[in-house]
Structures are given as structure tokens and as C-alpha cells.
Write a protein that holds these residues in place. Sequence first.
Motif, PDB file in Angstrom:
ATOM      1  N   LYS A   4       0.824  -1.207   0.000  1.00  0.00           N
ATOM      2  CA  LYS A   4       0.000   0.000   0.000  1.00  0.00           C
ATOM      3  C   LYS A   4       0.859   1.258   0.000  1.00  0.00           C
ATOM      4  N   ASN A   5       1.920   1.297   0.792  1.00  0.00           N
ATOM      5  CA  ASN A   5       2.750   2.503   0.828  1.00  0.00           C
ATOM      6  C   ASN A   5       3.460   2.731  -0.509  1.00  0.00           C
TER       7      ASN A   5
ATOM      8  N   ARG B 114       1.462   7.104  -6.606  1.00  0.00           N
ATOM      9  CA  ARG B 114       0.359   8.009  -6.904  1.00  0.00           C
ATOM     10  C   ARG B 114       0.796   9.459  -6.716  1.00  0.00           C
ATOM     11  N   GLU B 115       1.494   9.726  -5.628  1.00  0.00           N
ATOM     12  CA  GLU B 115       2.001  11.076  -5.384  1.00  0.00           C
ATOM     13  C   GLU B 115       2.998  11.496  -6.457  1.00  0.00           C
TER      14      GLU B 115
ATOM     15  N   ASP C 135       0.886   4.389  -2.702  1.00  0.00           N
ATOM     16  CA  ASP C 135       0.711   5.793  -2.313  1.00  0.00           C
ATOM     17  C   ASP C 135       1.856   6.659  -2.844  1.00  0.00           C
TER      18      ASP C 135
END
Length: 104
Positions: free
Chosen positions: A82-83, A89-90, A86
Motif C-alpha cells: 500500500k505505501n 500516486r504522489e 501511495d
Amino acid sequence: MSTQDQDKLEKAKAQLRKVKIFYIHLIGYCIVIGLLLYNLYIVAGPYKNNIISLNLSVMVAWTVFIIVHGLTVFKKRSIFKKNWEDRKREQYLEQEKEEHTFWE
């Protein structure tokens, strides 16, 4: 010991049991696949094609089963965590932001 700690301990024991069963399955798979490959090497006679097709179908089916078993046991340990998602995505949002500011 609290009930939460006891629940965590039970979950850990259950997960350890699943991993242990998977490794036993994997060892059996390796042994049988080795024997089937040897059988493919030594097979001869009038039923050679039937034996080869049977051995290959067993190898393919068991390989699929061992992959599915491994995925179910290790489903929480994914490559793309998940990280990581993230961060990516950023990164894409930053790229998109930079592209828009360049032309404006």
C-alpha cells in the motif's frame, strides 16, 4: 494475557500452520515433479504418448495448484504494498502538476 493478545497469538499460530503446510506441499511437489520428469526420460513402449500426456497434465495441474496455494498463504506479503502505491500516486500527481505549470 488479554483477550486481544490471545487472539493475536491464535492468528499467528494459524498463519504459521498454513505456512508449514504449504512448505510440506512444496516439498512433496518437488519430489513428485522430479519423479515425473525422470519417468518422461525413461518411458518407452506402445503407450509412450499416453504416459507422456498424463505426466504433463499432472505436472501442469499440480503447478497451478501449488501457485494458488502459495498465493493464498502469502497473500498479505505482496510485492506492491500500500505505501508503494501511495508513493507512486504522489509521484504521478507531481508529474502531472509540473506538466500543467510548464505551459501555463
